[in-house]
Design a protein around this motif. Sequence first.
Motif, PDB file in Angstrom:
ATOM      1  N   ARG A  73       0.940   6.698  10.135  1.00  0.00           N
ATOM      2  CA  ARG A  73      -0.090   5.659  10.055  1.00  0.00           C
ATOM      3  C   ARG A  73      -1.798   6.419   9.734  1.00  0.00           C
ATOM      4  O   ARG A  73      -1.992   6.360  10.732  1.00  0.00           O
ATOM      5  N   LEU A  74      -2.085   5.841   8.803  1.00  0.00           N
ATOM      6  CA  LEU A  74      -3.125   5.875   8.540  1.00  0.00           C
ATOM      7  C   LEU A  74      -3.663   4.997   9.314  1.00  0.00           C
ATOM      8  O   LEU A  74      -5.421   5.181   9.516  1.00  0.00           O
ATOM      9  N   HIS A  75      -4.000   3.812   9.752  1.00  0.00           N
ATOM     10  CA  HIS A  75      -4.644   2.293  10.105  1.00  0.00           C
ATOM     11  C   HIS A  75      -3.742   1.834  10.170  1.00  0.00           C
ATOM     12  O   HIS A  75      -2.698   1.054  10.507  1.00  0.00           O
ATOM     13  N   ALA A  76      -3.677   1.216  11.483  1.00  0.00           N
ATOM     14  CA  ALA A  76      -3.374  -0.015  12.696  1.00  0.00           C
ATOM     15  C   ALA A  76      -4.135  -1.192  12.999  1.00  0.00           C
ATOM     16  O   ALA A  76      -5.167  -0.985  14.054  1.00  0.00           O
ATOM     17  N   GLY A  77      -4.602  -2.139  11.594  1.00  0.00           N
ATOM     18  CA  GLY A  77      -5.325  -3.253  12.491  1.00  0.00           C
ATOM     19  C   GLY A  77      -5.354  -4.213  12.105  1.00  0.00           C
ATOM     20  O   GLY A  77      -3.887  -4.374  10.956  1.00  0.00           O
ATOM     21  N   ALA A  97      -8.036   8.501   0.107  1.00  0.00           N
ATOM     22  CA  ALA A  97      -7.634   9.135  -1.451  1.00  0.00           C
ATOM     23  C   ALA A  97      -8.902   9.777  -2.087  1.00  0.00           C
ATOM     24  O   ALA A  97      -8.138  10.602  -2.573  1.00  0.00           O
ATOM     25  N   ARG A  98      -9.552  10.256  -1.585  1.00  0.00           N
ATOM     26  CA  ARG A  98     -10.539  11.261  -1.424  1.00  0.00           C
ATOM     27  C   ARG A  98      -9.785  13.049  -0.818  1.00  0.00           C
ATOM     28  O   ARG A  98      -9.977  13.765  -1.351  1.00  0.00           O
ATOM     29  N   TRP A 132      -5.131  -4.960  -8.109  1.00  0.00           N
ATOM     30  CA  TRP A 132      -6.479  -3.997  -7.869  1.00  0.00           C
ATOM     31  C   TRP A 132      -7.044  -3.751  -6.901  1.00  0.00           C
ATOM     32  O   TRP A 132      -8.742  -2.697  -7.323  1.00  0.00           O
ATOM     33  N   ILE A 133      -6.986  -4.272  -5.399  1.00  0.00           N
ATOM     34  CA  ILE A 133      -8.210  -4.221  -4.426  1.00  0.00           C
ATOM     35  C   ILE A 133      -7.803  -2.837  -3.727  1.00  0.00           C
ATOM     36  O   ILE A 133      -8.630  -2.514  -3.515  1.00  0.00           O
ATOM     37  N   PRO A 134      -6.756  -2.540  -3.921  1.00  0.00           N
ATOM     38  CA  PRO A 134      -6.604  -1.211  -3.229  1.00  0.00           C
ATOM     39  C   PRO A 134      -6.956  -0.281  -4.433  1.00  0.00           C
ATOM     40  O   PRO A 134      -7.478   0.627  -3.416  1.00  0.00           O
ATOM     41  N   LEU A 135      -6.577  -0.593  -5.888  1.00  0.00           N
ATOM     42  CA  LEU A 135      -7.243   0.574  -6.397  1.00  0.00           C
ATOM     43  C   LEU A 135      -8.386   0.588  -6.793  1.00  0.00           C
ATOM     44  O   LEU A 135      -9.521   1.830  -6.981  1.00  0.00           O
ATOM     45  N   LEU A 169      -2.299 -10.779  10.391  1.00  0.00           N
ATOM     46  CA  LEU A 169      -2.220 -10.500   9.170  1.00  0.00           C
ATOM     47  C   LEU A 169      -2.343  -8.877   9.600  1.00  0.00           C
ATOM     48  O   LEU A 169      -3.309  -8.265   9.679  1.00  0.00           O
ATOM     49  N   ALA A 170      -0.827  -7.879  10.384  1.00  0.00           N
ATOM     50  CA  ALA A 170      -1.196  -7.036  10.175  1.00  0.00           C
ATOM     51  C   ALA A 170      -1.599  -5.679   9.116  1.00  0.00           C
ATOM     52  O   ALA A 170      -0.439  -5.639   8.054  1.00  0.00           O
ATOM     53  N   MET A 171      -2.440  -5.275   8.750  1.00  0.00           N
ATOM     54  CA  MET A 171      -2.746  -4.496   8.060  1.00  0.00           C
ATOM     55  C   MET A 171      -2.673  -2.927   7.993  1.00  0.00           C
ATOM     56  O   MET A 171      -3.470  -1.838   7.479  1.00  0.00           O
ATOM     57  N   ASP A 172      -1.674  -2.362   8.477  1.00  0.00           N
ATOM     58  CA  ASP A 172      -1.174  -1.243   8.890  1.00  0.00           C
ATOM     59  C   ASP A 172      -1.389  -0.136   7.672  1.00  0.00           C
ATOM     60  O   ASP A 172      -0.539  -1.107   6.301  1.00  0.00           O
ATOM     61  N   ILE A 173      -1.841   1.037   7.341  1.00  0.00           N
ATOM     62  CA  ILE A 173      -1.620   1.415   6.251  1.00  0.00           C
ATOM     63  C   ILE A 173      -0.372   3.148   6.761  1.00  0.00           C
ATOM     64  O   ILE A 173      -1.038   3.962   7.217  1.00  0.00           O
ATOM     65  N   PHE A 174       0.350   2.880   5.595  1.00  0.00           N
ATOM     66  CA  PHE A 174       1.597   4.665   5.385  1.00  0.00           C
ATOM     67  C   PHE A 174       1.276   5.397   4.408  1.00  0.00           C
ATOM     68  O   PHE A 174       0.862   4.469   3.461  1.00  0.00           O
ATOM     69  N   ALA A 175       1.208   6.514   4.821  1.00  0.00           N
ATOM     70  CA  ALA A 175       1.568   7.539   4.168  1.00  0.00           C
ATOM     71  C   ALA A 175       2.750   8.066   3.818  1.00  0.00           C
ATOM     72  O   ALA A 175       3.030   8.702   5.315  1.00  0.00           O
TER      73      ALA A 175
END
Length: 240
Positions: free
Chosen positions: A217-221, A5-6, A88-91, A227-233
Amino acid sequence: MVETARRLPQPRVVVVVSAHWDTTIPTVGFAGRPETIHDYYGFPAELYRLRYPATGCREAAEEVVQTLLAAGLPVERDAARGLDHGAWIPLRTMFPDADVPVVPLSIQSHGGPAAAWQLGRSLAPLVERGFLILASGNLTHNLADFRFRDTREPDTPPYVRRFADWFGDRLSAGDIPAVLDYRQQAPDAARAHPSDEHLLPLYVALGAAGERPAARRLHAGIDDRVLAMDIFAFEQGVPA
């Protein structure tokens, strides 16, 4: 997510798509001060005291409506819809000062991946106008495995990472047909997602990135073993 986000240019508006708002047709939230919805049960009391003081934007919400109508999609307006925990949690993590207007947008689980992707494609013009499409779900979401994670299998079941890696590989390769057909092509698809809804927000974000999206892929956890919580942009690519 904080560092991502930064590095982002400050968006004009965030359109947030959560797996927890599921409607028959696309619905846009118009609340001026969206309520923080605590749509979860059995957690410590402090989690129910958290608030995210988001501000809506009726003008931006109407812009979303008109963009979807121009793409030929039916649309409804919801004057009171707040932000569920998938929103609201990711926000709260990405924009802790709540200094960017937020417009919630629903998914339609009955339409599956193709409809979610088409919804995203319809949003693509907004990206060019400074809107950020924020999609929130899970890369794997089997609640039965989650509830019995300490008794069925003491470690992360192999299907979790296998499915997540397949998805990440196909996204990186730009193989949208395979991703849209994940229930037939991905390993362990039915176990990773007994139902589609928690994967569908990803398709909205993917579609909003245009015909040739660039995926990172910004995160693979993995949380709670299953619960795969991968983050993509997804960024809009250059047309061929």
